[in-house]
Structures are given as C-alpha cells and as structure tokens.
Write a protein that holds these residues in place. Structure first.
Motif, PDB file in Angstrom:
ATOM      1  N   GLY A 134       5.529   7.829 121.106  1.00  0.00           N
ATOM      2  CA  GLY A 134       6.527   8.914 121.944  1.00  0.00           C
ATOM      3  C   GLY A 134       7.843   9.364 121.203  1.00  0.00           C
ATOM      4  O   GLY A 134       8.524  10.113 121.637  1.00  0.00           O
ATOM      5  N   ALA A 135       7.649   9.062 119.543  1.00  0.00           N
ATOM      6  CA  ALA A 135       8.674   9.641 119.122  1.00  0.00           C
ATOM      7  C   ALA A 135       8.458  11.182 118.489  1.00  0.00           C
ATOM      8  O   ALA A 135       7.308  11.588 118.367  1.00  0.00           O
ATOM      9  CB  ALA A 135       8.847   8.824 117.766  1.00  0.00           C
ATOM     10  N   THR A 136       9.472  11.897 118.258  1.00  0.00           N
ATOM     11  CA  THR A 136       9.549  13.140 117.693  1.00  0.00           C
ATOM     12  C   THR A 136      10.092  13.013 116.270  1.00  0.00           C
ATOM     13  O   THR A 136      11.376  12.650 116.200  1.00  0.00           O
ATOM     14  CB  THR A 136      10.194  14.371 118.762  1.00  0.00           C
ATOM     15  OG1 THR A 136       9.393  14.260 119.732  1.00  0.00           O
ATOM     16  CG2 THR A 136      10.208  15.644 117.963  1.00  0.00           C
ATOM     17  N   VAL A 137       9.570  13.596 115.285  1.00  0.00           N
ATOM     18  CA  VAL A 137      10.015  13.585 113.859  1.00  0.00           C
ATOM     19  C   VAL A 137      10.199  14.960 113.484  1.00  0.00           C
ATOM     20  O   VAL A 137       9.394  15.970 113.814  1.00  0.00           O
ATOM     21  CB  VAL A 137       8.861  12.800 112.972  1.00  0.00           C
ATOM     22  CG1 VAL A 137       9.690  12.795 111.596  1.00  0.00           C
ATOM     23  CG2 VAL A 137       8.971  11.357 113.380  1.00  0.00           C
ATOM     24  N   ALA A 138      11.355  15.353 112.697  1.00  0.00           N
ATOM     25  CA  ALA A 138      11.573  16.832 112.120  1.00  0.00           C
ATOM     26  C   ALA A 138      11.261  16.727 110.690  1.00  0.00           C
ATOM     27  O   ALA A 138      11.648  15.620 110.029  1.00  0.00           O
ATOM     28  CB  ALA A 138      13.123  17.089 112.339  1.00  0.00           C
ATOM     29  N   PHE A 139      10.606  17.578 110.141  1.00  0.00           N
ATOM     30  CA  PHE A 139       9.951  17.679 108.877  1.00  0.00           C
ATOM     31  C   PHE A 139      10.507  19.056 108.266  1.00  0.00           C
ATOM     32  O   PHE A 139      10.136  20.040 108.779  1.00  0.00           O
ATOM     33  CB  PHE A 139       8.609  17.601 108.700  1.00  0.00           C
ATOM     34  CG  PHE A 139       7.822  16.219 109.060  1.00  0.00           C
ATOM     35  CD1 PHE A 139       8.161  15.297 108.288  1.00  0.00           C
ATOM     36  CD2 PHE A 139       7.160  16.272 110.150  1.00  0.00           C
ATOM     37  CE1 PHE A 139       7.581  14.085 108.623  1.00  0.00           C
ATOM     38  CE2 PHE A 139       6.784  14.867 110.463  1.00  0.00           C
ATOM     39  CZ  PHE A 139       6.823  13.824 109.812  1.00  0.00           C
ATOM     40  N   PRO A 140      10.972  18.975 107.177  1.00  0.00           N
ATOM     41  CA  PRO A 140      11.739  20.279 106.645  1.00  0.00           C
ATOM     42  C   PRO A 140      10.797  20.659 105.590  1.00  0.00           C
ATOM     43  O   PRO A 140       9.947  20.004 104.983  1.00  0.00           O
ATOM     44  CB  PRO A 140      12.924  19.801 105.946  1.00  0.00           C
ATOM     45  CG  PRO A 140      12.784  18.331 105.630  1.00  0.00           C
ATOM     46  CD  PRO A 140      11.849  17.743 106.731  1.00  0.00           C
ATOM     47  N   VAL A 141      10.616  22.009 105.307  1.00  0.00           N
ATOM     48  CA  VAL A 141       9.909  22.544 104.210  1.00  0.00           C
ATOM     49  C   VAL A 141      10.950  23.702 103.507  1.00  0.00           C
ATOM     50  O   VAL A 141      11.303  24.567 104.296  1.00  0.00           O
ATOM     51  CB  VAL A 141       8.637  23.337 104.510  1.00  0.00           C
ATOM     52  CG1 VAL A 141       8.079  24.028 103.221  1.00  0.00           C
ATOM     53  CG2 VAL A 141       7.784  22.506 105.152  1.00  0.00           C
ATOM     54  N   GLN A 142      11.259  23.453 102.259  1.00  0.00           N
ATOM     55  CA  GLN A 142      12.233  24.301 101.735  1.00  0.00           C
ATOM     56  C   GLN A 142      11.322  25.064 100.447  1.00  0.00           C
ATOM     57  O   GLN A 142      10.642  24.523  99.886  1.00  0.00           O
ATOM     58  CB  GLN A 142      13.281  23.730 100.839  1.00  0.00           C
ATOM     59  CG  GLN A 142      14.202  24.455 100.310  1.00  0.00           C
ATOM     60  CD  GLN A 142      15.410  23.484  99.680  1.00  0.00           C
ATOM     61  OE1 GLN A 142      15.171  22.519  99.167  1.00  0.00           O
ATOM     62  NE2 GLN A 142      16.777  23.935  99.457  1.00  0.00           N
ATOM     63  N   TYR A 143      11.437  26.295 100.433  1.00  0.00           N
ATOM     64  CA  TYR A 143      10.709  27.255  99.622  1.00  0.00           C
ATOM     65  C   TYR A 143      11.194  28.513  99.194  1.00  0.00           C
ATOM     66  O   TYR A 143      12.328  28.834  99.750  1.00  0.00           O
ATOM     67  CB  TYR A 143       9.324  27.500 100.611  1.00  0.00           C
ATOM     68  CG  TYR A 143       9.467  28.480 101.752  1.00  0.00           C
ATOM     69  CD1 TYR A 143       9.400  29.699 101.433  1.00  0.00           C
ATOM     70  CD2 TYR A 143      10.134  27.869 103.018  1.00  0.00           C
ATOM     71  CE1 TYR A 143       9.666  30.624 102.644  1.00  0.00           C
ATOM     72  CE2 TYR A 143      10.374  28.860 103.874  1.00  0.00           C
ATOM     73  CZ  TYR A 143      10.375  29.939 103.688  1.00  0.00           C
ATOM     74  OH  TYR A 143      10.507  30.772 104.756  1.00  0.00           O
ATOM     75  N   PHE A 144      10.409  29.244  98.338  1.00  0.00           N
ATOM     76  CA  PHE A 144      10.966  30.789  98.094  1.00  0.00           C
ATOM     77  C   PHE A 144       9.813  31.201  97.674  1.00  0.00           C
ATOM     78  O   PHE A 144       8.697  30.735  97.284  1.00  0.00           O
ATOM     79  CB  PHE A 144      11.959  30.634  96.993  1.00  0.00           C
ATOM     80  CG  PHE A 144      11.611  30.006  95.740  1.00  0.00           C
ATOM     81  CD1 PHE A 144      11.315  31.074  94.778  1.00  0.00           C
ATOM     82  CD2 PHE A 144      11.839  28.713  95.383  1.00  0.00           C
ATOM     83  CE1 PHE A 144      10.727  30.331  93.390  1.00  0.00           C
ATOM     84  CE2 PHE A 144      11.350  28.252  94.034  1.00  0.00           C
ATOM     85  CZ  PHE A 144      10.961  29.211  93.270  1.00  0.00           C
ATOM     86  N   ILE A 145       9.685  32.665  97.481  1.00  0.00           N
ATOM     87  CA  ILE A 145       8.560  33.548  97.188  1.00  0.00           C
ATOM     88  C   ILE A 145       9.002  33.844  95.786  1.00  0.00           C
ATOM     89  O   ILE A 145      10.092  34.299  95.526  1.00  0.00           O
ATOM     90  CB  ILE A 145       8.371  34.747  98.134  1.00  0.00           C
ATOM     91  CG1 ILE A 145       8.293  34.250  99.452  1.00  0.00           C
ATOM     92  CG2 ILE A 145       7.472  35.365  97.401  1.00  0.00           C
ATOM     93  CD1 ILE A 145       7.131  33.266  99.908  1.00  0.00           C
TER      94      ILE A 145
END
Length: 178
Positions: A134-145
């Motif tokens: 039942g959990a919701t987890v937030a995942f970040p992605v940090q990037y650049f071109i």
C-alpha cells in the motif's frame, strides 16, 4: 597422441570456450553499453555540467511495469531544459498489493543516439527497491544533457529525448526478505 584424441580435445575445448562466451555475453554487452552509450544507455556523471547553452531539448518521461502489482508514474510528462542545465524529475511508485514487492527499474533513452549525451547525476535505476504494501515511494532522477550534443555529428539536431523506465520483479526477492 592419436588424431581422434586431438579432434576430441579440440571439440571439448571449443564447447567450453563457447559456454564461457555465452555466460560472459550479457555482462560484457551491458558494460559496453554503459561505457559507450550504445543502444540508448544513458551515462553517469559525477558532477553537473559547467556549460549551459541556449539550445533546449524536450525530455519526455515514459513509465512501465512488468508483472508487478505497482502503479508507476512520472509527476511530469515532460520537461524542457537548456542543454547543460541540470534537471530533476520525480517518479511515484505505489504498491497496490497487500504484500511487499521487490522491483528493479531498468531504463533507456530514445533516440538511441542520445544515450551518450544523457548524463545522470542521481538515479534509482538498477538498484533493487522494496516497496511496502500500500505504500507510495517517490524516486528522483537528476540529470543533464551534455553540451557536446550540440556540436557532435551524432547529437546535432536532437530536440526531443524520451527517458523510459520499466520496473521488473527483483530476482531472489523472497530469499532477501524472508
């Protein structure tokens, strides 16, 4: 040594060599893709770009789940950013079951020739995740071109990149949890 013994040894050696090559093919291909950016594999960066250009790129986010009771969505469908500028995207994963779920996210970019220029600073990919019932987890992605995309023959003209993630069941999840 008789001729038939030499042939038998040569055949046995060939079988052993081919078996070893078969087991080594997947990790060697994975390493090749990570080093070269081949087949849409993105690259990892240690620090943000110190060059930011005026040219922009639209980055679209695609999310998929294979054989898991998860919902997986990007908070933004797309982001426009300048080449070299650091972007941050957030992804929400919800376990819709009453059991913990083990999953690993794999990724790629399209067009494939954009892979070497898509530089990730932070990512949840290829790390096994356990998501509680039942959990919701937030995942970040940090990037650049990478700024080189604007001048390299293979990168010039790319104006849209799709970053696609797929969550797969984690192997040996049951033995890791219980």
């Amino acid at each position: 040594m008789r001729k038939d013994h030499v042939v038998a040894l040569a055949c046995a050696g060939t079988v052993m060599l081919m078996t070893g090559a078969a087991f080594a093919a997947v990790p060697l291909y994975d390493l090749f893709c990570r080093v070269t950016g081949f087949d849409g594999t993105t690259m990892r960066a240690d620090k943000p770009s110190d060059v930011i250009l005026e040219d922009t790129v639209m980055v679209r986010f695609d999310t998929n789940v294979r054989d898991l009771p998860l919902t997986f969505k990007a908070r933004q469908v797309r982001q426009r950013l300048r080449i070299g500028e650091t972007g941050m995207a957030w992804f929400d994963v919800t376990n819709t079951s009453d059991q913990p779920v083990g999953a690993t996210a794999a990724y790629n970019v399209v067009p494939e020739k954009a892979g070497p220029y898509f530089q990730k600073l932070q990512c949840f990919c290829f790390e096994g995740q356990v998501i509680a019932p039942g959990a919701t987890v937030a995942f970040p992605v940090q990037y650049f071109i990478a700024p080189e995309m604007a001048t390299d023959r293979d990168g010039r003209g790319i104006r849209e990149i799709t970053l696609s993630y797929t969550f797969w069941p984690t192997k040996d999840f049951d033995s890791a949890v219980g």
